[in-house]
Scaffold this motif. Sequence first.
Motif, PDB file in Angstrom:
ATOM      1  N   HIS A  18      -0.057   4.068   4.013  1.00  0.00           N
ATOM      2  CA  HIS A  18       0.986   3.504   3.153  1.00  0.00           C
ATOM      3  C   HIS A  18       1.870   4.626   2.629  1.00  0.00           C
ATOM      4  O   HIS A  18       1.363   5.639   2.168  1.00  0.00           O
ATOM      5  CB  HIS A  18       0.366   2.797   1.942  1.00  0.00           C
ATOM      6  N   ASP A  19       3.178   4.402   2.677  1.00  0.00           N
ATOM      7  CA  ASP A  19       4.123   5.384   2.145  1.00  0.00           C
ATOM      8  C   ASP A  19       5.376   4.652   1.675  1.00  0.00           C
ATOM      9  O   ASP A  19       6.309   4.467   2.456  1.00  0.00           O
ATOM     10  CB  ASP A  19       4.467   6.418   3.220  1.00  0.00           C
ATOM     11  N   PRO A  20       5.366   4.163   0.454  1.00  0.00           N
ATOM     12  CA  PRO A  20       4.355   4.305  -0.597  1.00  0.00           C
ATOM     13  C   PRO A  20       3.284   3.212  -0.518  1.00  0.00           C
ATOM     14  O   PRO A  20       3.382   2.306   0.301  1.00  0.00           O
ATOM     15  CB  PRO A  20       5.188   4.133  -1.879  1.00  0.00           C
ATOM     16  N   TYR A  21       2.279   3.318  -1.394  1.00  0.00           N
ATOM     17  CA  TYR A  21       1.209   2.324  -1.488  1.00  0.00           C
ATOM     18  C   TYR A  21       1.596   1.339  -2.592  1.00  0.00           C
ATOM     19  O   TYR A  21       1.587   1.682  -3.767  1.00  0.00           O
ATOM     20  CB  TYR A  21      -0.117   3.009  -1.830  1.00  0.00           C
ATOM     21  N   PRO A  22       1.979   0.091  -2.237  1.00  0.00           N
ATOM     22  CA  PRO A  22       2.450  -0.854  -3.254  1.00  0.00           C
ATOM     23  C   PRO A  22       1.309  -1.389  -4.118  1.00  0.00           C
ATOM     24  O   PRO A  22       0.209  -1.624  -3.639  1.00  0.00           O
ATOM     25  CB  PRO A  22       3.072  -1.976  -2.421  1.00  0.00           C
ATOM     26  N   LEU A  23       1.601  -1.538  -5.402  1.00  0.00           N
ATOM     27  CA  LEU A  23       0.618  -2.062  -6.355  1.00  0.00           C
ATOM     28  C   LEU A  23       1.258  -3.153  -7.216  1.00  0.00           C
ATOM     29  O   LEU A  23       1.497  -2.944  -8.405  1.00  0.00           O
ATOM     30  CB  LEU A  23       0.131  -0.949  -7.287  1.00  0.00           C
ATOM     31  N   PRO A  24       1.538  -4.317  -6.658  1.00  0.00           N
ATOM     32  CA  PRO A  24       2.090  -5.370  -7.501  1.00  0.00           C
ATOM     33  C   PRO A  24       1.032  -5.849  -8.508  1.00  0.00           C
ATOM     34  O   PRO A  24      -0.118  -6.070  -8.140  1.00  0.00           O
ATOM     35  CB  PRO A  24       2.466  -6.470  -6.506  1.00  0.00           C
ATOM     36  N   THR A  25       1.411  -5.923  -9.764  1.00  0.00           N
ATOM     37  CA  THR A  25       0.442  -6.313 -10.798  1.00  0.00           C
ATOM     38  C   THR A  25       0.799  -7.642 -11.450  1.00  0.00           C
ATOM     39  O   THR A  25       0.214  -8.003 -12.455  1.00  0.00           O
ATOM     40  CB  THR A  25       0.372  -5.236 -11.896  1.00  0.00           C
ATOM     41  N   GLY A  26       1.744  -8.360 -10.917  1.00  0.00           N
ATOM     42  CA  GLY A  26       2.190  -9.596 -11.541  1.00  0.00           C
ATOM     43  C   GLY A  26       3.413  -9.334 -12.405  1.00  0.00           C
ATOM     44  O   GLY A  26       4.495  -9.799 -12.121  1.00  0.00           O
ATOM     45  N   SER A  27       3.232  -8.548 -13.445  1.00  0.00           N
ATOM     46  CA  SER A  27       4.340  -8.230 -14.354  1.00  0.00           C
ATOM     47  C   SER A  27       5.165  -7.052 -13.871  1.00  0.00           C
ATOM     48  O   SER A  27       6.342  -6.940 -14.185  1.00  0.00           O
ATOM     49  CB  SER A  27       3.785  -7.899 -15.743  1.00  0.00           C
ATOM     50  N   PHE A  28       4.539  -6.140 -13.143  1.00  0.00           N
ATOM     51  CA  PHE A  28       5.196  -4.907 -12.729  1.00  0.00           C
ATOM     52  C   PHE A  28       4.963  -4.665 -11.246  1.00  0.00           C
ATOM     53  O   PHE A  28       3.912  -4.990 -10.722  1.00  0.00           O
ATOM     54  CB  PHE A  28       4.640  -3.701 -13.509  1.00  0.00           C
ATOM     55  N   ASP A  29       5.940  -4.086 -10.610  1.00  0.00           N
ATOM     56  CA  ASP A  29       5.781  -3.656  -9.221  1.00  0.00           C
ATOM     57  C   ASP A  29       5.611  -2.146  -9.222  1.00  0.00           C
ATOM     58  O   ASP A  29       6.586  -1.398  -9.299  1.00  0.00           O
ATOM     59  CB  ASP A  29       6.994  -4.059  -8.378  1.00  0.00           C
ATOM     60  N   LEU A  30       4.369  -1.702  -9.180  1.00  0.00           N
ATOM     61  CA  LEU A  30       4.050  -0.281  -9.178  1.00  0.00           C
ATOM     62  C   LEU A  30       3.884   0.191  -7.736  1.00  0.00           C
ATOM     63  O   LEU A  30       3.681  -0.613  -6.835  1.00  0.00           O
ATOM     64  CB  LEU A  30       2.746  -0.039  -9.954  1.00  0.00           C
ATOM     65  N   ALA A  31       3.948   1.498  -7.540  1.00  0.00           N
ATOM     66  CA  ALA A  31       3.715   2.054  -6.208  1.00  0.00           C
ATOM     67  C   ALA A  31       3.187   3.476  -6.339  1.00  0.00           C
ATOM     68  O   ALA A  31       3.791   4.310  -6.998  1.00  0.00           O
ATOM     69  CB  ALA A  31       4.990   2.044  -5.379  1.00  0.00           C
ATOM     70  N   ILE A  32       2.048   3.724  -5.715  1.00  0.00           N
ATOM     71  CA  ILE A  32       1.477   5.062  -5.627  1.00  0.00           C
ATOM     72  C   ILE A  32       2.163   5.746  -4.451  1.00  0.00           C
ATOM     73  O   ILE A  32       2.511   5.106  -3.461  1.00  0.00           O
ATOM     74  CB  ILE A  32      -0.048   4.984  -5.416  1.00  0.00           C
ATOM     75  N   ASP A  33       2.344   7.057  -4.532  1.00  0.00           N
ATOM     76  CA  ASP A  33       3.101   7.776  -3.512  1.00  0.00           C
ATOM     77  C   ASP A  33       2.574   7.581  -2.095  1.00  0.00           C
ATOM     78  O   ASP A  33       3.330   7.312  -1.178  1.00  0.00           O
ATOM     79  CB  ASP A  33       3.168   9.276  -3.836  1.00  0.00           C
ATOM     80  N   LEU A  34       1.263   7.751  -1.881  1.00  0.00           N
ATOM     81  CA  LEU A  34       0.698   7.672  -0.534  1.00  0.00           C
ATOM     82  C   LEU A  34      -0.646   6.963  -0.535  1.00  0.00           C
ATOM     83  O   LEU A  34      -1.412   7.070  -1.488  1.00  0.00           O
ATOM     84  CB  LEU A  34       0.463   9.071   0.052  1.00  0.00           C
ATOM     85  N   GLY A  35      -0.945   6.297   0.566  1.00  0.00           N
ATOM     86  CA  GLY A  35      -2.282   5.799   0.851  1.00  0.00           C
ATOM     87  C   GLY A  35      -2.717   6.449   2.151  1.00  0.00           C
ATOM     88  O   GLY A  35      -1.901   6.638   3.061  1.00  0.00           O
ATOM     89  N   ALA A  36      -3.975   6.834   2.257  1.00  0.00           N
ATOM     90  CA  ALA A  36      -4.452   7.492   3.476  1.00  0.00           C
ATOM     91  C   ALA A  36      -5.903   7.125   3.716  1.00  0.00           C
ATOM     92  O   ALA A  36      -6.616   6.700   2.808  1.00  0.00           O
ATOM     93  CB  ALA A  36      -4.313   9.013   3.346  1.00  0.00           C
ATOM     94  N   GLU A  37      -6.315   7.288   4.960  1.00  0.00           N
ATOM     95  CA  GLU A  37      -7.726   7.084   5.280  1.00  0.00           C
ATOM     96  C   GLU A  37      -8.137   8.055   6.362  1.00  0.00           C
ATOM     97  O   GLU A  37      -7.313   8.564   7.124  1.00  0.00           O
ATOM     98  CB  GLU A  37      -8.013   5.643   5.695  1.00  0.00           C
ATOM     99  N   LYS A  38      -9.419   8.300   6.376  1.00  0.00           N
ATOM    100  CA  LYS A  38      -9.979   9.216   7.372  1.00  0.00           C
ATOM    101  C   LYS A  38     -11.296   8.624   7.836  1.00  0.00           C
ATOM    102  O   LYS A  38     -12.158   8.300   7.016  1.00  0.00           O
ATOM    103  CB  LYS A  38     -10.196  10.586   6.742  1.00  0.00           C
ATOM    104  N   VAL A  39     -11.433   8.472   9.124  1.00  0.00           N
ATOM    105  CA  VAL A  39     -12.675   7.949   9.687  1.00  0.00           C
ATOM    106  C   VAL A  39     -13.421   9.115  10.308  1.00  0.00           C
ATOM    107  O   VAL A  39     -12.871   9.876  11.092  1.00  0.00           O
ATOM    108  CB  VAL A  39     -12.399   6.865  10.749  1.00  0.00           C
ATOM    109  N   ILE A  40     -14.679   9.263   9.912  1.00  0.00           N
ATOM    110  CA  ILE A  40     -15.532  10.315  10.454  1.00  0.00           C
ATOM    111  C   ILE A  40     -16.752   9.625  11.049  1.00  0.00           C
ATOM    112  O   ILE A  40     -17.598   9.157  10.316  1.00  0.00           O
ATOM    113  CB  ILE A  40     -16.012  11.284   9.354  1.00  0.00           C
TER     114      ILE A  40
END
Length: 139
Positions: A18-40
């Motif tokens: 995710h770039d950015p990582y959306p965080l809708p909270t109902g009242s606010f539309d927030l967004a964290i800068d990045l989402g990432a994952e790593k599979v090992i």
Amino acid sequence: MHDIVKNALQKDGWTITHDPYPLPTGSFDLAIDLGAEKVIAAYRGEQRIAIEIKSFLGPSKISQFYGALGQFIAYRTALHTQDAARILYLAVPDDIYDRFFLTPFVQELVTQNQLYLLTYSIKSESLEKWIPLPNIVSK
């Protein structure tokens, strides 16, 4: 700083989800800068993170820290309701970490508020420290 951290994560084997990582909270539309994952290896599972990136380039580091801490707490709460398995990290330049985040007062705030930190090098575009380490450590 955004692209520096994004490139550093990719160099370290993370997949940007995710770039950015959306965080809708109902009242606010927030967004964290990045989402990432790593599979090992399949048997070890996957580590998913979200990263809020801060540069701390302004004149008052403590004022910027207050804002970053409040934002981190709000984002962590919103993230917990949407994706409780994803861990939120605050990414800061390594020199700012060494000069500011290691002061006793800031360390106490980091500890009390369970702030997860990721430091990065602006020069080499690399990840330097994970505090604490993710469950699945990078290579």
